[in-house]
Structure formats: structure tokens, C-alpha cells
Design a protein around this motif. Structure first.
Motif, PDB file in Angstrom:
ATOM      1  N   MET A 105       0.242   5.005  -2.808  1.00 22.12           N
ATOM      2  CA  MET A 105      -0.284   4.402  -4.025  1.00 22.12           C
ATOM      3  C   MET A 105       0.391   3.074  -4.417  1.00 22.12           C
ATOM      4  SD  MET A 105      -2.922   6.045  -4.958  1.00 22.12           S
ATOM      5  CE  MET A 105      -3.225   6.184  -3.188  1.00 22.12           C
ATOM      6  N   PRO A 106       1.707   2.910  -4.265  1.00 17.68           N
ATOM      7  CA  PRO A 106       2.276   1.588  -4.572  1.00 17.68           C
ATOM      8  C   PRO A 106       1.672   0.472  -3.721  1.00 17.68           C
ATOM      9  CG  PRO A 106       4.013   3.231  -4.503  1.00 17.68           C
ATOM     10  CD  PRO A 106       2.767   3.913  -4.016  1.00 17.68           C
ATOM     11  N   HIS A 107       1.393   0.764  -2.452  1.00 22.58           N
ATOM     12  CA  HIS A 107       0.735  -0.239  -1.603  1.00 22.58           C
ATOM     13  C   HIS A 107      -0.679  -0.531  -2.113  1.00 22.58           C
ATOM     14  CE1 HIS A 107       3.813   1.560   1.092  1.00 22.58           C
ATOM     15  NE2 HIS A 107       3.956   0.308   1.487  1.00 22.58           N
ATOM     16  N   GLN A 108      -1.357   0.517  -2.584  1.00 20.14           N
ATOM     17  CA  GLN A 108      -2.707   0.305  -3.114  1.00 20.14           C
ATOM     18  C   GLN A 108      -2.682  -0.585  -4.344  1.00 20.14           C
ATOM     19  OE1 GLN A 108      -5.480   3.562  -3.207  1.00 20.14           O
ATOM     20  NE2 GLN A 108      -6.341   2.909  -5.160  1.00 20.14           N
ATOM     21  N   ARG A 109      -1.688  -0.378  -5.228  1.00 24.48           N
ATOM     22  CA  ARG A 109      -1.611  -1.212  -6.427  1.00 24.48           C
ATOM     23  C   ARG A 109      -1.363  -2.675  -6.061  1.00 24.48           C
ATOM     24  NH1 ARG A 109       1.035   3.431  -8.507  1.00 24.48           N
ATOM     25  NH2 ARG A 109       3.108   2.527  -8.141  1.00 24.48           N
ATOM     26  N   ASN A 110      -0.495  -2.909  -5.087  1.00 24.65           N
ATOM     27  CA  ASN A 110      -0.267  -4.291  -4.644  1.00 24.65           C
ATOM     28  C   ASN A 110      -1.517  -4.885  -4.001  1.00 24.65           C
ATOM     29  OD1 ASN A 110       2.353  -4.716  -5.499  1.00 24.65           O
ATOM     30  ND2 ASN A 110       3.262  -3.818  -3.669  1.00 24.65           N
ATOM     31  N   ALA A 111      -2.226  -4.066  -3.241  1.00 26.52           N
ATOM     32  CA  ALA A 111      -3.466  -4.528  -2.624  1.00 26.52           C
ATOM     33  C   ALA A 111      -4.501  -4.884  -3.686  1.00 26.52           C
ATOM     34  CB  ALA A 111      -4.010  -3.464  -1.681  1.00 26.52           C
ATOM     35  N   GLU A 112      -4.597  -4.053  -4.707  1.00 21.23           N
ATOM     36  CA  GLU A 112      -5.555  -4.326  -5.784  1.00 21.23           C
ATOM     37  C   GLU A 112      -5.201  -5.611  -6.518  1.00 21.23           C
ATOM     38  OE1 GLU A 112      -5.208  -0.702  -7.927  1.00 21.23           O
ATOM     39  OE2 GLU A 112      -6.738   0.348  -6.728  1.00 21.23           O
ATOM     40  N   ARG A 113      -3.907  -5.860  -6.693  1.00 24.14           N
ATOM     41  CA  ARG A 113      -3.482  -7.099  -7.347  1.00 24.14           C
ATOM     42  C   ARG A 113      -3.900  -8.324  -6.531  1.00 24.14           C
ATOM     43  NH1 ARG A 113       2.075 -10.143  -7.204  1.00 24.14           N
ATOM     44  NH2 ARG A 113       1.622 -11.741  -8.735  1.00 24.14           N
ATOM     45  N   ILE A 114      -3.728  -8.251  -5.219  1.00 23.63           N
ATOM     46  CA  ILE A 114      -4.139  -9.357  -4.352  1.00 23.63           C
ATOM     47  C   ILE A 114      -5.641  -9.586  -4.460  1.00 23.63           C
ATOM     48  CG2 ILE A 114      -4.427 -10.022  -1.932  1.00 23.63           C
ATOM     49  CD1 ILE A 114      -1.692  -8.651  -1.416  1.00 23.63           C
ATOM     50  N   LEU A 115      -6.408  -8.529  -4.444  1.00 24.57           N
ATOM     51  CA  LEU A 115      -7.854  -8.672  -4.473  1.00 24.57           C
ATOM     52  C   LEU A 115      -8.362  -9.152  -5.827  1.00 24.57           C
ATOM     53  CD1 LEU A 115      -8.950  -5.563  -2.366  1.00 24.57           C
ATOM     54  CD2 LEU A 115      -8.708  -7.952  -1.635  1.00 24.57           C
ATOM     55  N   ARG A 116      -7.652  -8.807  -6.908  1.00 21.46           N
ATOM     56  CA  ARG A 116      -8.055  -9.300  -8.227  1.00 21.46           C
ATOM     57  C   ARG A 116      -7.970 -10.821  -8.300  1.00 21.46           C
ATOM     58  NH1 ARG A 116      -5.240  -4.797 -10.330  1.00 21.46           N
ATOM     59  NH2 ARG A 116      -3.395  -6.063 -10.711  1.00 21.46           N
ATOM     60  N   ALA A 117      -7.100 -11.400  -7.503  1.00 22.97           N
ATOM     61  CA  ALA A 117      -6.933 -12.849  -7.528  1.00 22.97           C
ATOM     62  C   ALA A 117      -8.054 -13.593  -6.819  1.00 22.97           C
ATOM     63  CB  ALA A 117      -5.591 -13.239  -6.906  1.00 22.97           C
ATOM     64  N   VAL A 143      -5.137 -11.161   1.979  1.00 24.55           N
ATOM     65  CA  VAL A 143      -6.407 -10.555   1.579  1.00 24.55           C
ATOM     66  C   VAL A 143      -6.868  -9.537   2.630  1.00 24.55           C
ATOM     67  CG1 VAL A 143      -8.852 -11.016   1.115  1.00 24.55           C
ATOM     68  CG2 VAL A 143      -7.086 -12.539   0.184  1.00 24.55           C
ATOM     69  N   ASP A 144      -6.741  -9.901   3.908  1.00 21.49           N
ATOM     70  CA  ASP A 144      -7.116  -8.972   4.974  1.00 21.49           C
ATOM     71  C   ASP A 144      -6.279  -7.691   4.907  1.00 21.49           C
ATOM     72  OD1 ASP A 144      -8.412  -8.323   7.632  1.00 21.49           O
ATOM     73  OD2 ASP A 144      -6.289  -8.345   8.213  1.00 21.49           O
ATOM     74  N   TRP A 145      -4.963  -7.843   4.707  1.00 19.53           N
ATOM     75  CA  TRP A 145      -4.089  -6.666   4.577  1.00 19.53           C
ATOM     76  C   TRP A 145      -4.518  -5.797   3.401  1.00 19.53           C
ATOM     77  CZ3 TRP A 145      -0.952  -5.280   0.441  1.00 19.53           C
ATOM     78  CH2 TRP A 145      -0.077  -4.203   0.663  1.00 19.53           C
ATOM     79  N   ALA A 146      -4.806  -6.435   2.256  1.00 16.44           N
ATOM     80  CA  ALA A 146      -5.178  -5.683   1.058  1.00 16.44           C
ATOM     81  C   ALA A 146      -6.460  -4.876   1.283  1.00 16.44           C
ATOM     82  CB  ALA A 146      -5.350  -6.633  -0.126  1.00 16.44           C
ATOM     83  N   ARG A 147      -7.431  -5.497   1.910  1.00 16.90           N
ATOM     84  CA  ARG A 147      -8.697  -4.793   2.148  1.00 16.90           C
ATOM     85  C   ARG A 147      -8.500  -3.629   3.120  1.00 16.90           C
ATOM     86  NH1 ARG A 147     -12.152 -10.398   2.304  1.00 16.90           N
ATOM     87  NH2 ARG A 147     -12.646 -10.450   0.071  1.00 16.90           N
ATOM     88  N   ARG A 148      -7.628  -3.833   4.104  1.00 14.99           N
ATOM     89  CA  ARG A 148      -7.385  -2.739   5.058  1.00 14.99           C
ATOM     90  C   ARG A 148      -6.601  -1.599   4.409  1.00 14.99           C
ATOM     91  NH1 ARG A 148      -4.622  -3.504   9.680  1.00 14.99           N
ATOM     92  NH2 ARG A 148      -3.462  -5.334   8.968  1.00 14.99           N
ATOM     93  N   VAL A 149      -5.704  -1.929   3.483  1.00 12.70           N
ATOM     94  CA  VAL A 149      -4.983  -0.877   2.750  1.00 12.70           C
ATOM     95  C   VAL A 149      -5.960  -0.027   1.948  1.00 12.70           C
ATOM     96  CG1 VAL A 149      -3.431  -0.470   0.791  1.00 12.70           C
ATOM     97  CG2 VAL A 149      -2.752  -2.028   2.613  1.00 12.70           C
TER      98      VAL A 149
END
Length: 287
Positions: free
Chosen positions: A269-281, A242-248
Motif C-alpha cells: 500500500m505505501p507504494h500504491q500511495r506514491n504511485a497515486e501521487r505520481i499519477l495525480r500530477a 509514470v510508467d512505474w506508477a501505472r505498473r504498481v
């Protein structure tokens, strides 16, 4: 529709008031009242009555229903009992094509179940026809909530004696799993991994759920309350993730260019999509 994420979906026989009552204590994100495989033909009518009553009763989990298949002879009667207290999602077993989704959706609309509030979750791999259709057509539909898959029915359909070797799916079954995930992503909906059938092996269930999350699935079916906590744990991102996703997200927002440096590495952008997926959870969403 509620914003809580769905990591676990626990099957409960639709004709068992006792098991329905116990499901409320499981911690599952969604309970699916099953009127199909877990109900004997002589109990189908009883399952409709008990399921209808359960749908009208408050539960801590989201309420789904698995109806019988389109060709079973029970589908229309199953759909008819849902209008009084509609579930959020109807699981359609043995769905073989987009045409089946359209037929089911039309029947649901005719029964007073709007597409905006009662969605469809097809089991998309239970026949050879279904798997082949996943390969060659887009299953997008306005009522679609997600896709899931199953390994047991297709085993019988193709004549396979086993669907696992040393605990892992192989051949057609691994292909069906992958196609379910790809078709869901093409349609822009959720993907749910099939149930782990050995209810005594919680470590195996946890490992399979962890692998499914890593592969891209959004949640997993459960067939016993004991499996729920392992599934929920597997589909809950760690604090480090979650911390990684928010920093991305923050780094890309600050760059304003679609690329940025994070911890010395290039992200885009691929990293952003993965980050968004983590945060959606872990954060509210529409699913």
C-alpha cells in the motif's frame, strides 16, 4: 473546480496591470494577485480595483488572490471586492492557528464566497506562534485548499539574521518547512513550498523545486516569471516514473491481496500511495 494540477503559483503585484498582463505568458499553473507585501499602503485601494478587474478577465492560469492579514486593517476591504468575480483560492498571510482559518472562512462566507468554490491557502509559518501551533494542533477545515510556508517574515519575528546557510534552510526554517508539509498531510490537503528568492539563480530554483517534489510537496511558489518553467519541470513526473506508477497500480489490482511482486520486488500500500501521487500530477484530479 478545474482539474488541472497546480505545480507553480506565480505572485503578481495586484496593483500592476502591466505585470498582470505579462503573467499570462509565463506558463504558470496559477497566478496569485498579491494585495499584501508587494503593494505599498498608499496603493492598497488601487490594488483592489486592479485585482477585481483582473479576476473578471479570462486568463490561461488559475486565479488566486493573496489578501492582507486578519490584523492588518485591510482584510475586510480585500474580501469585499472578491464576490463579483471570485478567485478559486484566497491566500491568507500570517495565519497563526486554526482559529484564524475559522475567522477568515466566516468572513468570506459573509461576503458571499462559498467554501465549496473559494478555498483558503494559509501561509502557516510566518510567526513563532504559527510554527508552534502547527506542532500541537490539527489545522483541518472544510475550506482548506492547502498550506504553504514562508521564511522571510518568521526571520523578522524571531530575530534571525539569515534563514539559509550555504543555500540550505537550517534550524527553525527547516523545521517550519517540514511542519507545513506534515500539517497539510494530516489535514488531507495540498502542500506548497515557499518561493526561491534569488531570481537570477534558476539552477538553484530548479534544484530546490526538485528537492521539494522529492520531499512530498505538490508545488512551489514563484516570484518571477523566469522561475515558472523550472518549477513546472521539477513537479512533472518523468516518463519512467509514470510508467512505474501505472505498473504498481496494475500489479496490486491484479493481486487482489494488497501485496504483489513487481520487477522481483515486493510492493504494497505505501507504494500504491506514491504511485497515486505520481499519477495525480499527470492525470485529471479534483485539485
Amino acid at each position: 473546480m478545474t482539474s488541472r494540477p497546480v505545480r507553480s503559483i506565480l505572485f503578481v503585484p495586484g496593483d500592476s496591470e502591466r505585470k498582470i498582463a505579462r503573467s499570462a505568458e509565463s506558463g504558470t499553473d496559477a497566478v496569485i494577485f498579491d494585495m499584501e507585501d508587494s503593494v505599498h499602503p498608499d496603493r492598497k485601494a488601487a490594488a483592489r480595483d486592479i485585482t477585481a478587474a483582473a479576476l473578471a478577465t479570462p486568463l490561461p492560469a488559475r486565479r488566486f488572490v493573496r489578501v492582507n492579514s486578519l490584523e492588518s486593517g485591510y482584510f475586510e476591504a480585500d474580501i469585499a471586492i472578491l464576490a463579483a468575480a471570485p478567485p478559486e483560492v484566497v491566500m491568507l498571510p500570517k495565519c497563526g492557528s486554526l482559529d484564524d482559518i475559522r475567522v477568515a472562512s466566516d468572513a468570506m462566507a459573509a461576503a458571499g464566497l462559498p467554501a465549496e468554490t473559494v478555498r483558503l491557502l494559509p501561509v502557516a509559518t510566518e510567526t513563532a506562534r504559527a510554527v508552534r501551533n502547527l506542532m500541537r494542533s490539527d489545522w483541518s477545515h472544510p475550506r482548506l485548499y492547502g498550506l504553504t510556508w514562508g521564511a522571510e517574515d518568521i526571520s523578522a519575528d524571531i530575530g534571525a539574521f539569515a534563514n539559509r546557510v550555504e543555500g540550505r534552510y537550517e534550524g527553525v526554517f527547516a523545521l517550519a518547512r517540514d511542519l507545513c508539509l506534515l500539517a497539510a498531510r494530516e489535514a488531507g490537503v495540498l502542500a506548497f513550498d515557499t518561493a526561491f528568492t534569488d531570481v537570477r539563480d534558476l539552477d538553484g530554483c530548479r534544484a530546490e523545486a526538485t528537492a521539494a517534489y522529492r520531499a512530498g510537496f505538490d508545488g512551489k511558489l514563484a516570484i518571477h516569471p523566469a522561475q515558472v518553467s523550472a518549477i513546472n519541470e521539477a513537479f512533472t513526473p518523468s516518463e519512467a516514473q509514470v510508467d512505474w506508477a501505472r505498473r504498481v497500480i496494475a500489479a496490486l489490482d491484479a493481486s487482489g491481496e494488497g501485496v504483489a511482486l513487481l520487477d522481483g520486488r515486493m510492493i504494497d500500500m505505501p507504494h500504491q500511495r506514491n504511485a497515486e501521487r505520481i499519477l495525480r500530477a499527470v492525470e485529471p484530479s479534483g485539485n
